[in-house]
Design a protein around this motif. Sequence first.
Motif, PDB file in Angstrom:
ATOM      1  N   SER A   1       7.298  74.507 -29.047  1.00  0.00           N
ATOM      2  CA  SER A   1       6.876  75.806 -28.524  1.00  0.00           C
ATOM      3  C   SER A   1       7.669  76.946 -29.148  1.00  0.00           C
ATOM      4  CB  SER A   1       7.050  75.825 -27.001  1.00  0.00           C
ATOM      5  OG  SER A   1       6.246  74.838 -26.393  1.00  0.00           O
ATOM      6  N   VAL A   2       8.950  76.715 -29.429  1.00  0.00           N
ATOM      7  CA  VAL A   2       9.763  77.745 -30.084  1.00  0.00           C
ATOM      8  C   VAL A   2       9.267  77.988 -31.510  1.00  0.00           C
ATOM      9  CG1 VAL A   2      12.058  78.201 -31.030  1.00  0.00           C
ATOM     10  CG2 VAL A   2      11.826  77.447 -28.666  1.00  0.00           C
ATOM     11  N   VAL A   3       8.919  76.919 -32.213  1.00  0.00           N
ATOM     12  CA  VAL A   3       8.362  77.079 -33.562  1.00  0.00           C
ATOM     13  C   VAL A   3       7.048  77.856 -33.498  1.00  0.00           C
ATOM     14  CG1 VAL A   3       7.401  75.835 -35.546  1.00  0.00           C
ATOM     15  CG2 VAL A   3       9.498  75.011 -34.456  1.00  0.00           C
ATOM     16  N   TYR A   4       6.222  77.547 -32.516  1.00  0.00           N
ATOM     17  CA  TYR A   4       4.944  78.246 -32.329  1.00  0.00           C
ATOM     18  C   TYR A   4       5.182  79.721 -32.027  1.00  0.00           C
ATOM     19  CZ  TYR A   4       0.037  78.593 -30.822  1.00  0.00           C
ATOM     20  OH  TYR A   4      -1.303  78.919 -30.704  1.00  0.00           O
ATOM     21  N   LEU A   5       6.147  80.001 -31.142  1.00  0.00           N
ATOM     22  CA  LEU A   5       6.502  81.383 -30.823  1.00  0.00           C
ATOM     23  C   LEU A   5       7.034  82.101 -32.056  1.00  0.00           C
ATOM     24  CD1 LEU A   5       7.045  83.612 -28.590  1.00  0.00           C
ATOM     25  CD2 LEU A   5       9.352  82.637 -28.452  1.00  0.00           C
ATOM     26  N   GLY A   6       7.896  81.432 -32.811  1.00  0.00           N
ATOM     27  CA  GLY A   6       8.464  82.044 -34.005  1.00  0.00           C
ATOM     28  C   GLY A   6       7.406  82.344 -35.050  1.00  0.00           C
TER      29      GLY A   6
ATOM     30  N   LEU B   1      11.634  75.967  -7.543  1.00  0.00           N
ATOM     31  CA  LEU B   1      12.285  75.262  -8.649  1.00  0.00           C
ATOM     32  C   LEU B   1      13.224  76.139  -9.468  1.00  0.00           C
ATOM     33  CD1 LEU B   1       9.221  73.196  -9.932  1.00  0.00           C
ATOM     34  CD2 LEU B   1      11.271  72.268  -8.835  1.00  0.00           C
ATOM     35  N   ILE B   2      13.048  77.446  -9.424  1.00  0.00           N
ATOM     36  CA  ILE B   2      13.878  78.336 -10.243  1.00  0.00           C
ATOM     37  C   ILE B   2      15.370  78.194  -9.960  1.00  0.00           C
ATOM     38  CG2 ILE B   2      14.497  80.790 -10.470  1.00  0.00           C
ATOM     39  CD1 ILE B   2      11.519  81.405 -10.677  1.00  0.00           C
ATOM     40  N   PRO B   3      15.826  78.099  -8.684  1.00  0.00           N
ATOM     41  CA  PRO B   3      17.267  78.006  -8.430  1.00  0.00           C
ATOM     42  C   PRO B   3      17.943  76.808  -9.083  1.00  0.00           C
ATOM     43  CG  PRO B   3      16.114  78.601  -6.419  1.00  0.00           C
ATOM     44  CD  PRO B   3      15.066  78.252  -7.419  1.00  0.00           C
ATOM     45  N   ALA B   4      17.206  75.766  -9.439  1.00  0.00           N
ATOM     46  CA  ALA B   4      17.821  74.602 -10.098  1.00  0.00           C
ATOM     47  C   ALA B   4      18.400  74.977 -11.455  1.00  0.00           C
ATOM     48  CB  ALA B   4      16.781  73.484 -10.248  1.00  0.00           C
ATOM     49  N   HIS B   5      17.802  75.970 -12.137  1.00  0.00           N
ATOM     50  CA  HIS B   5      18.310  76.451 -13.430  1.00  0.00           C
ATOM     51  C   HIS B   5      18.150  77.966 -13.463  1.00  0.00           C
ATOM     52  CE1 HIS B   5      18.395  72.318 -15.034  1.00  0.00           C
ATOM     53  NE2 HIS B   5      17.219  72.158 -14.429  1.00  0.00           N
ATOM     54  N   GLU B   6      18.800  78.632 -12.524  1.00  0.00           N
ATOM     55  CA  GLU B   6      18.514  80.047 -12.308  1.00  0.00           C
ATOM     56  C   GLU B   6      18.952  80.929 -13.463  1.00  0.00           C
ATOM     57  OE1 GLU B   6      18.388  83.134  -8.607  1.00  0.00           O
ATOM     58  OE2 GLU B   6      19.715  81.414  -8.504  1.00  0.00           O
ATOM     59  N   LEU B   7      20.091  80.666 -14.067  1.00  0.00           N
ATOM     60  CA  LEU B   7      20.587  81.516 -15.137  1.00  0.00           C
ATOM     61  C   LEU B   7      19.915  81.239 -16.472  1.00  0.00           C
ATOM     62  CD1 LEU B   7      24.457  81.911 -14.721  1.00  0.00           C
ATOM     63  CD2 LEU B   7      22.705  83.685 -14.618  1.00  0.00           C
ATOM     64  N   GLU B   8      19.805  79.959 -16.829  1.00  0.00           N
ATOM     65  CA  GLU B   8      19.340  79.597 -18.174  1.00  0.00           C
ATOM     66  C   GLU B   8      17.875  79.177 -18.224  1.00  0.00           C
ATOM     67  OE1 GLU B   8      20.539  75.695 -16.346  1.00  0.00           O
ATOM     68  OE2 GLU B   8      21.035  77.824 -16.184  1.00  0.00           O
ATOM     69  N   GLY B   9      17.263  78.830 -17.082  1.00  0.00           N
ATOM     70  CA  GLY B   9      15.866  78.426 -17.065  1.00  0.00           C
ATOM     71  C   GLY B   9      15.675  76.955 -17.405  1.00  0.00           C
ATOM     72  N   TRP B  10      14.469  76.484 -17.236  1.00  0.00           N
ATOM     73  CA  TRP B  10      14.141  75.083 -17.502  1.00  0.00           C
ATOM     74  C   TRP B  10      13.947  74.805 -18.986  1.00  0.00           C
ATOM     75  CZ3 TRP B  10      13.300  70.961 -13.980  1.00  0.00           C
ATOM     76  CH2 TRP B  10      13.501  71.287 -12.638  1.00  0.00           C
ATOM     77  N   GLY B  11      13.705  75.844 -19.767  1.00  0.00           N
ATOM     78  CA  GLY B  11      13.451  75.677 -21.198  1.00  0.00           C
ATOM     79  C   GLY B  11      12.112  76.283 -21.579  1.00  0.00           C
ATOM     80  N   TRP B  12      12.075  76.918 -22.751  1.00  0.00           N
ATOM     81  CA  TRP B  12      10.855  77.591 -23.181  1.00  0.00           C
ATOM     82  C   TRP B  12       9.756  76.574 -23.467  1.00  0.00           C
ATOM     83  CZ3 TRP B  12       8.821  82.182 -22.972  1.00  0.00           C
ATOM     84  CH2 TRP B  12       7.710  82.475 -23.754  1.00  0.00           C
ATOM     85  N   VAL B  13       8.518  76.907 -23.028  1.00  0.00           N
ATOM     86  CA  VAL B  13       7.401  76.015 -23.301  1.00  0.00           C
ATOM     87  C   VAL B  13       6.126  76.784 -23.646  1.00  0.00           C
ATOM     88  CG1 VAL B  13       6.516  75.816 -20.951  1.00  0.00           C
ATOM     89  CG2 VAL B  13       6.303  73.871 -22.507  1.00  0.00           C
TER      90      VAL B  13
END
Length: 435
Positions: free
Chosen positions: A105-110, A300-312
């Motif tokens: 997804s990062v490659v696609y975004l880039g 689900l957000i509080p489980a990774h509140e600062l950094e997030g679950w990961g870009w998709v």
Amino acid sequence: MTQVPPPHQILAAGKNFFGSPRFAAALTLTIIGSELGALFLQQLIGWAGLLGILAVQVLFASLSILARREGIEWHGILPISLLVFVGWAALSVFWSEYQWATLGSVVYLGATTMLGIYVALNRDTIQIARAFGDVLRVALVLSFALEIFSGVLIDAPIRFLGIQGNLAEFGPIQGIFGTRNQLGVIALIAIVTFGTELRTQSVRRGVSIGSLVLAGLLLLLTRSPIAFGSFIIVLVAALALFGLRRVPAESKRFWQIGLLAATITVAAVAWAARTPIINALSASNELNKRLALWRPMRTLIPAHELEGWGWVGHWRHDVPPFQIFPNYFDRTPTSGLNAYLDVWFQLGLIGLFAFVGLVGLTFIRSWLLASRQRSFVYAWPALVLVALLTTALAESSLLVEFGWLTFVVCCVKAARELSWRKAFAATGPPRPVEE
């Protein structure tokens, strides 16, 4: 026996071809067209075909930039806020709960970001608006033709394109964009684009008026409360901008501050009166569906509140935690249906702050340009951004494909015209005179 030209002649011919204005114009049209019709192409030729098209475009864009590098002003070329956001999305690969999906997804975004930068660097604002107008015309005509075929001629849905065949009942229609809300967003951007063409007289008057009528008709047939509400906001913004452009330069700052205060006040009143507004737009059903999706996201957000679950980007339902969301919706969601909440979920608070800073700077720069520059074409990026950022409250299409490409184009254009790095360099200390 045919003689092979020497290498320097081959390189010169390649530079002339890839560096020609005609090639840049043609590549711009194909970039906008493939991003606008990404869902349509993916349904026809699959993800492999769509990614193949994207890879070829990135290659051609790279060769074109290389051939035209001497004519590009490289100082302050990219807004730092855009680099920060894309960079944070790329870094999320390291802590993502679904690393391979994030990497792809990062490659696609880039790739989409790179293509947007290419369009912004190699075409003037009027040329970009014209290119968007040409592509949007084709997409809307194709959508309307398929809706006529499905809803009138065969009276049956075209399921693999998501067309339900409701034209005979006057909607809702989806066109080639999968949902009525997406078609509504595209029709709204088309109205802004065709209106700009009419105002700048960049195409024949009859073509502009006909295009506006078609876009307005499709917007009505979507029956999308999200698009209707966004249209009202864009219309108010256009009227405000139209009046602001006629204010004398010495009092423009006062009117800008007054307009900002009025916007904040209206937003607060609209929030306080959100229930009657939602009922007036017949949007309660849309809101209930989104609330059913947003509640588990907020859980689900509080489980990774600062950094997030990961870009998709586009949601992947073959990896957790996205596997649970179909249970909360009447159809499988491909996004969080709110760009800001989606960014918070995927990239955490840090990513959300970076995104809000990015869209805020882009909009402010575009709005200032639209109110200061004499040419009306500068209003196009500002009003398109109003449409994108407003619909982003109920759709996440801003983050992928056509929405992201359009945003990047507006972002880079605005940053190049109002770059603080350029201003700093221009007002820096004078260079010493050499003896």
